[in-house]
Enzyme design. Structure first.
Site, short mmCIF file in Angstrom:
data_model
loop_
_atom_site.label_atom_id
_atom_site.label_comp_id
_atom_site.label_asym_id
_atom_site.label_seq_id
_atom_site.Cartn_x
_atom_site.Cartn_y
_atom_site.Cartn_z
N HIS A 260 44.05 43.68 47.18
CA HIS A 260 44.15 43.89 45.48
C HIS A 260 43.28 43.02 44.51
O HIS A 260 43.67 41.80 45.17
CB HIS A 260 45.19 44.93 44.81
CG HIS A 260 46.85 43.56 44.07
ND1 HIS A 260 47.93 43.54 44.70
CD2 HIS A 260 46.36 42.50 44.28
CE1 HIS A 260 48.51 42.81 43.99
NE2 HIS A 260 47.69 41.47 43.85
N GLU B 273 45.66 47.72 42.60
CA GLU B 273 46.22 47.77 44.33
C GLU B 273 45.01 49.49 44.21
O GLU B 273 43.74 49.81 43.80
CB GLU B 273 47.36 48.73 43.31
CG GLU B 273 47.76 48.55 42.83
CD GLU B 273 48.69 46.95 43.46
OE1 GLU B 273 47.97 46.42 44.54
OE2 GLU B 273 50.05 46.92 43.28
C1 F6R Z 1 47.67 37.69 40.11
C2 F6R Z 1 47.07 38.91 39.96
C3 F6R Z 1 46.89 38.77 41.23
C4 F6R Z 1 47.14 37.93 42.81
C5 F6R Z 1 46.82 38.43 43.96
C6 F6R Z 1 47.89 36.86 45.00
O1 F6R Z 1 47.45 37.65 38.38
O2 F6R Z 1 45.91 39.00 39.32
O3 F6R Z 1 46.29 39.64 41.92
O4 F6R Z 1 46.01 36.96 42.54
O5 F6R Z 1 48.87 39.48 44.14
O6 F6R Z 1 48.82 36.58 44.07
P1 F6R Z 1 49.83 35.05 45.24
O7 F6R Z 1 48.88 33.48 45.12
O8 F6R Z 1 50.91 35.07 44.79
O9 F6R Z 1 49.03 35.01 46.54
#
Ligand code: F6R
Length: 258
Positions: free
Chosen positions: A139, A144
């Site tokens: 995503h 999603e």
């Molecule tokens: C956050 C967002 C998500 C995250 C992704 C990765 O604003 O839109 O798409 O970038 O879920 O999250 P991390 O960096 O926590 O692994």
């Protein structure tokens, strides 16, 4: 797509911070699209450092975050507004009125909030650089798998996989929202430039699919293959599922020599 493979997460943050610092120097009134999550935290720390050293100012910068949980009470410690205040906004000279998140209370119409968000992005001249993380399921934002690749800002239901991945950020028994407002894939694709970051082996499959898989809503990040200006900055762990990662390294090394 430009792919920069770094040894570790610290180098990823430095590389990404330099790209943003240079953009702000070149265009002090640029419009940044921002992300939350664990991946950009160190990058935000480096931007705060660059501000504290007098290297850059955010006084004319505008920001639009990718997403925000639906119906969060203002100031809630789990809100993405709170995250951004904590890691960036409260530590630099950005004007609060220039910071936007798709915040939507349960009393507002999600469609109307989404429409206004898109209009505000346009009113500010569009996003110059959109920062992205990537979900283990591919995503981007909260688009999603199965999201329309032409989607615009809207309310989305988070997948069990995303809820599980994010549950680490919630206390036992704490309410975890299952709905979020997110920029659409189409909104992200409208950005003039995209900077996507990934670290860790848990992101390697998604990165492999994003770079060399079919373009499919099963991996929303794969649509970035159609964007003319994408830089992926990843660490070695996140690169292990890229079939020809040697080629990307050679290509980047040549680019730096030229
Ligand atoms: C956050 C967002 C998500 C995250 C992704 C990765 O604003 O839109 O798409 O970038 O879920 O999250 P991390 O960096 O926590 O692994």
């Amino acid at each position: 797509m430009r792919v920069i493979i770094n040894e570790d997460a610290t180098r990823v943050a430095i590389e990404a911070a330099n790209l943003i610092i240079n953009l702000i120097k070149r265009k002090p009134n640029c419009v940044l699209g921002l992300a939350t999550g664990s991946t950009p935290i160190e990058l935000y720390r480096l931007l705060v450092d660059a501000f504290s050293n007098g290297e850059i100012s955010f006084s004319s910068v505008s920001t639009f975050n990718l997403d925000e949980y639906y119906d969060m009470t203002p100031g809630h410690h789990q809100s993405y507004r709170y995250f951004m205040d904590q890691h960036l906004f409260s530590k630099v000279d950005i004007k609060p009125e220039n910071t936007f998140l798709p915040e939507c209370s349960g009393k507002q119409s999600a469609e109307e909030v989404a429409k206004q968000y898109e209009m505000e992005i346009k009113r500010r001249g569009g996003i110059d650089l959109q920062l992205l993380g990537i979900g283990e399921n591919g995503h981007i934002g909260f688009n999603e798998p199965g999201s329309s690749l032409a989607s615009r800002t809207r309310l989305k239901t988070l997948t069990p996989n995303t809820l599980e991945a994010n549950s680490r950020l919630f206390e036992d028994g704490e309410f975890q929202p299952t709905l979020a407002m997110t920029m659409g894939v189409g909104t992200i694709m409208d950005a003039k430039q995209v900077l996507i970051l990934a670290t860790g082996t848990n992101k390697s499959e998604a990165i492999g699919n994003m770079l060399l898989g079919s373009i499919t809503s099963a991996c929303p990040a794969s649509i970035l293959q159609m964007h003319p200006h994408v830089t992926a900055v990843i660490d070695r762990d996140a690169s292990i599922d890229i079939e020809n990662s040697d080629y990307f390294e050679l290509s980047e090394s040549n680019r730096r020599k030229l």
